[in-house]
Write an enzyme that holds these catalytic residues in place. Structure first.
Site, PDB file in Angstrom:
ATOM      1  CG  ASP A  14      -1.700   1.312   1.359  1.00 26.11           C
ATOM      2  OD1 ASP A  14      -2.286   2.269   0.813  1.00 26.11           O
ATOM      3  OD2 ASP A  14      -1.974   1.773   3.155  1.00 26.11           O
ATOM      4  CG  ASP A  16      -2.189   8.493   1.849  1.00 23.48           C
ATOM      5  OD1 ASP A  16      -0.890   8.557   2.755  1.00 23.48           O
ATOM      6  OD2 ASP A  16      -2.643   9.157   1.633  1.00 23.48           O
TER       7      ASP A  16
END
Ligand code: MG
Length: 267
Positions: A14, A16
């Protein structure tokens, strides 16, 4: 539960809250990615955000001092376009921005922009120019039989400066209300983005891949549901305190991406 970490053949990571926060790189992330590359362990940096392109994401990371190529990025727009290509039917009415339109075109599909041609699909993502006319066109297309696909159903999208804007889910909900039709959702926590990632990593099996994220409700729950191993990084939205109230259990918990090297036995 014993975990066979040496069997790992690919990573989904991922962005952010794991690689950066806002415009700030999370320390140790760039070095970890360089190490994975040096070890020949393929990875994809994944995002539910459908508005942007892999090239723009890579540029943004490069400005933060994190060297990645567009080929190491996977967006929900790409996964949505790939989903259409796999399931057949090539005419797509797009509710979305450049990132989604580009992904549809790159997949070799046709974007249908006017009412005279019935689309096979309506693909909806975040569209900051969404208006009543777009809602009307997409509604009519779905009512006429087009399949309804959403890049993601996120209620909100965090933006720089700690603020939020309404996410793709708000637009998808408008279409769902108008049509009475629930979309197939590609983005996390649904499985489409993960499945596309497995294919891009070289047709890997779910148990060979680790999902590394900062959210329990999307990265960990979604990753587990797709059959992946999961590592929760505490560098984003989830704190150790959230963990004690949660039923979602990652295979490992680390302070940040850099510490995944320890879990994988690299040092
Ligand atoms: Mg995150």
């Amino acid at each position: 539960v014993s975990v066979d970490w040496p069997g790992v053949r690919g990573l989904l990571i991922d962005l952010d809250g794991v690689v950066y926060t806002g415009d700030e790189p999370i320390p140790g992330g760039a070095a970890f990615l360089a190490q994975a590359r040096a070890r020949g362990l393929p990875f994809l940096l994944i995002t539910n955000n459908s508005t942007t392109s892999p090239a723009l994401v890579a540029e943004r990371l490069q400005r933060m001092g994190i060297a990645v190529t567009p080929g190491e990025i996977l967006t929900s727009a790409q996964a949505a376009a790939g989903f259409v290509a796999v399931h057949g039917g090539r005419r797509v009415l797009v509710v979305g921005e450049a990132g989604l339109r580009d992904a549809i075109v790159e997949e070799g599909l046709d974007i249908v922009d006017h009412d005279s041609i019935a689309p096979d699909w309506v693909v909806a993502g975040l569209d900051r120019a969404f208006d009543y006319e777009k809602l009307t066109h997409a509604t009519r297309a779905i009512l006429a039989g087009a399949r309804f696909l959403a890049t993601n159903a996120d209620a909100l999208l965090p933006i720089e400066g700690g603020n939020v804007i309404p996410g793709a889910g708000s637009i998808v909900a408008a279409l769902q209300t108008a049509t009475g039709e629930a979309p197939i959702v590609v983005g996390k926590p649904e499985s489409g983005l993960f499945e596309h990632g497995l294919r891009r990593l070289g047709d890997l099996q779910p148990h060979e891949v680790v999902m590394i994220g900062d959210r329990l409700d999307t990265d960990v729950v979604g990753g587990r549901r797709a059959g992946l191993r999961t590592i929760l990084a505490l560098s984003g939205v989830t704190s150790a305190q959230h963990l004690s109230d949660s039923v979602a259990s990652p295979d490992a918990i680390v302070p940040d991406l850099g510490a995944v090297a320890d879990v994988l036995g690299w040092r």
